[in-house]
Design a protein around this motif. Structure first.
Motif, PDB file in Angstrom:
ATOM      1  N   THR A 263      10.546   6.686   4.437  1.00 10.66           N
ATOM      2  CA  THR A 263      10.871   7.540   5.582  1.00 10.66           C
ATOM      3  C   THR A 263      11.890   6.870   6.489  1.00 10.66           C
ATOM      4  O   THR A 263      12.829   7.490   6.996  1.00 10.66           O
ATOM      5  CB  THR A 263       9.603   7.881   6.376  1.00 10.66           C
ATOM      6  OG1 THR A 263       8.654   8.527   5.519  1.00 10.66           O
ATOM      7  CG2 THR A 263       9.921   8.806   7.545  1.00 10.66           C
TER       8      THR A 263
ATOM      9  N   ARG B  22       9.341  12.959   4.027  1.00 10.69           N
ATOM     10  CA  ARG B  22       8.069  13.012   3.308  1.00 10.69           C
ATOM     11  C   ARG B  22       7.963  14.257   2.433  1.00 10.69           C
ATOM     12  O   ARG B  22       7.416  14.210   1.331  1.00 10.69           O
ATOM     13  CB  ARG B  22       6.897  12.987   4.297  1.00 10.69           C
ATOM     14  CG  ARG B  22       6.738  11.665   5.041  1.00 10.69           C
ATOM     15  CD  ARG B  22       5.602  11.750   6.045  1.00 10.69           C
ATOM     16  NE  ARG B  22       5.441  10.513   6.795  1.00 10.69           N
ATOM     17  CZ  ARG B  22       4.643   9.515   6.441  1.00 10.69           C
ATOM     18  NH1 ARG B  22       3.930   9.632   5.320  1.00 10.69           N
ATOM     19  NH2 ARG B  22       4.549   8.423   7.162  1.00 10.69           N
TER      20      ARG B  22
ATOM     21  N   SER C 145       0.851  -1.195   0.000  1.00 13.96           N
ATOM     22  CA  SER C 145       0.000   0.000   0.000  1.00 13.96           C
ATOM     23  C   SER C 145       0.883   1.239   0.000  1.00 13.96           C
ATOM     24  O   SER C 145       2.088   1.181   0.297  1.00 13.96           O
ATOM     25  CB  SER C 145      -0.918   0.016   1.229  1.00 13.96           C
ATOM     26  OG  SER C 145      -0.151   0.180   2.414  1.00 13.96           O
ATOM     27  N   ALA C 146       0.260   2.370  -0.330  1.00 16.01           N
ATOM     28  CA  ALA C 146       0.996   3.635  -0.348  1.00 16.01           C
ATOM     29  C   ALA C 146       1.497   3.989   1.045  1.00 16.01           C
ATOM     30  O   ALA C 146       2.591   4.549   1.202  1.00 16.01           O
ATOM     31  CB  ALA C 146       0.098   4.742  -0.894  1.00 16.01           C
ATOM     32  N   GLU C 147       0.729   3.641   2.067  1.00 14.84           N
ATOM     33  CA  GLU C 147       1.145   3.931   3.441  1.00 14.84           C
ATOM     34  C   GLU C 147       2.398   3.134   3.804  1.00 14.84           C
ATOM     35  O   GLU C 147       3.333   3.660   4.409  1.00 14.84           O
ATOM     36  CB  GLU C 147       0.009   3.609   4.420  1.00 14.84           C
ATOM     37  CG  GLU C 147      -1.193   4.534   4.338  1.00 14.84           C
ATOM     38  CD  GLU C 147      -2.074   4.249   3.127  1.00 14.84           C
ATOM     39  OE1 GLU C 147      -1.906   3.170   2.489  1.00 14.84           O
ATOM     40  OE2 GLU C 147      -2.915   5.108   2.790  1.00 14.84           O
ATOM     41  N   GLU C 148       2.430   1.863   3.423  1.00 19.26           N
ATOM     42  CA  GLU C 148       3.611   1.039   3.703  1.00 19.26           C
ATOM     43  C   GLU C 148       4.838   1.561   2.958  1.00 19.26           C
ATOM     44  O   GLU C 148       5.944   1.601   3.510  1.00 19.26           O
ATOM     45  CB  GLU C 148       3.334  -0.409   3.308  1.00 19.26           C
ATOM     46  CG  GLU C 148       2.368  -1.146   4.207  1.00 19.26           C
ATOM     47  CD  GLU C 148       2.211  -2.601   3.790  1.00 19.26           C
ATOM     48  OE1 GLU C 148       3.134  -3.119   3.119  1.00 19.26           O
ATOM     49  OE2 GLU C 148       1.190  -3.205   4.128  1.00 19.26           O
TER      50      GLU C 148
ATOM     51  N   SER D  12      -2.282   2.733  -5.646  1.00 18.27           N
ATOM     52  CA  SER D  12      -2.895   1.924  -4.592  1.00 18.27           C
ATOM     53  C   SER D  12      -2.837   0.459  -5.007  1.00 18.27           C
ATOM     54  O   SER D  12      -2.948   0.119  -6.177  1.00 18.27           O
ATOM     55  CB  SER D  12      -4.351   2.352  -4.360  1.00 18.27           C
ATOM     56  OG  SER D  12      -5.117   2.191  -5.542  1.00 18.27           O
TER      57      SER D  12
ATOM     58  N   SER E 266       5.381   4.618   1.929  1.00 19.26           N
ATOM     59  CA  SER E 266       5.797   5.887   2.522  1.00 19.26           C
ATOM     60  C   SER E 266       6.588   5.655   3.802  1.00 19.26           C
ATOM     61  O   SER E 266       7.617   6.295   4.032  1.00 19.26           O
ATOM     62  CB  SER E 266       4.563   6.754   2.808  1.00 19.26           C
ATOM     63  OG  SER E 266       4.938   7.993   3.363  1.00 19.26           O
ATOM     64  N   ARG E 267       6.148   4.709   4.627  1.00 18.39           N
ATOM     65  CA  ARG E 267       6.875   4.413   5.869  1.00 18.39           C
ATOM     66  C   ARG E 267       8.246   3.838   5.570  1.00 18.39           C
ATOM     67  O   ARG E 267       9.229   4.152   6.251  1.00 18.39           O
ATOM     68  CB  ARG E 267       6.059   3.440   6.742  1.00 18.39           C
ATOM     69  CG  ARG E 267       4.875   4.075   7.433  1.00 18.39           C
ATOM     70  CD  ARG E 267       4.376   3.185   8.567  1.00 18.39           C
ATOM     71  NE  ARG E 267       3.937   1.870   8.078  1.00 18.39           N
ATOM     72  CZ  ARG E 267       2.689   1.584   7.707  1.00 18.39           C
ATOM     73  NH1 ARG E 267       1.756   2.535   7.756  1.00 18.39           N
ATOM     74  NH2 ARG E 267       2.372   0.364   7.299  1.00 18.39           N
TER      75      ARG E 267
END
Length: 220
Positions: free
Chosen positions: A160, A166, A151-154, A174, A156-157
């Motif tokens: 980072t 960020r 996912s985009a959240e994973e 997605s 991004s983490r």
């Protein structure tokens, strides 16, 4: 005798009054003040000069670039070690009228897509960019993408956690196999763009001629 001296005294008195009137209210020749109605003598003191305007020193862009690279090297020592001894910074890319094709149709196409042009990386910039691309690709699971974020959240983490802020990048898409990212390497550049498709693609490149790392939208 009395009648003879009276006119003489009157003449002397009148002469004295005339002398006093000519000198004004001060004694003639004293130098205390100028006679009544006379223009003041010019001053011999030099007029005060205006202070010279202060000029700000021109910015030292070479020193600023070197300081940025030093900050980058502190953040990413392994990349700094790989690229030690490489010199230079990013320069303007091609795309000038002299580089355009002579064929009319090809020239028109090149002009309409000139907004996609990117700055050219020097050996130092390319070395840093390639090193960061390899570093990120390894963290994403290599070319086959095994263990890549889903996912985009994973994603991004993960970026980072690798030290890429960020605010210097963007993650979009997605679902597995449909994720992409673009980021600017902190402090020294260049850009790194990645696509988590099959096969995975992560590559370094210069900034666009319109600014930024993401390919601009538009054209005419």
């Amino acid at each position: 005798m009395t009648s003879a001296t009276a006119p003489a005294r009157a003449v002397l008195l009148a002469a004295g009054l005339l002398a006093l009137t000519a000198c004004g209210t001060t004694v003639c020749g004293s130098g205390a003040t100028a006679p009544s109605g006379a223009a003041p003598a010019p001053s011999l003191s030099p007029a005060p000069s205006s202070p010279a305007p202060s000029l700000s020193p021109a910015p030292d862009y070479a020193a600023q670039a070197a300081a940025a690279v030093a900050r980058h090297d502190k953040l990413f020592p392994e990349v700094a070690k790989l690229c030690a001894g490489k010199a230079g910074t990013a320069t303007a890319g091609s795309g000038t009228p002299g580089d355009l094709p002579t064929d009319p149709e090809a020239r028109k196409y090149a002009e309409n897509h000139a907004y996609k042009n990117q700055s050219t990386l020097t050996p130092a910039g390319k070395c840093r960019g390639d090193a960061h691309a390899a570093r990120i690709k390894a963290a994403l699971g290599g070319s086959d993408g095994k263990g890549a974020p889903q996912s985009a959240e994973e994603l991004s983490r993960l970026l980072t956690g690798l030290g890429y802020r960020r605010e210097t990048g963007d993650v979009y898409g997605s679902g597995a196999g449909n994720l992409s990212f673009v980021l600017s390497i902190p402090e020294s550049g260049p850009c790194v763009t990645g696509r988590l498709s099959t096969p995975m693609s992560v590559e370094a490149h210069g900034v666009s001629m319109e600014g930024g790392c993401r390919e601009p939208r538009g054209g005419h």
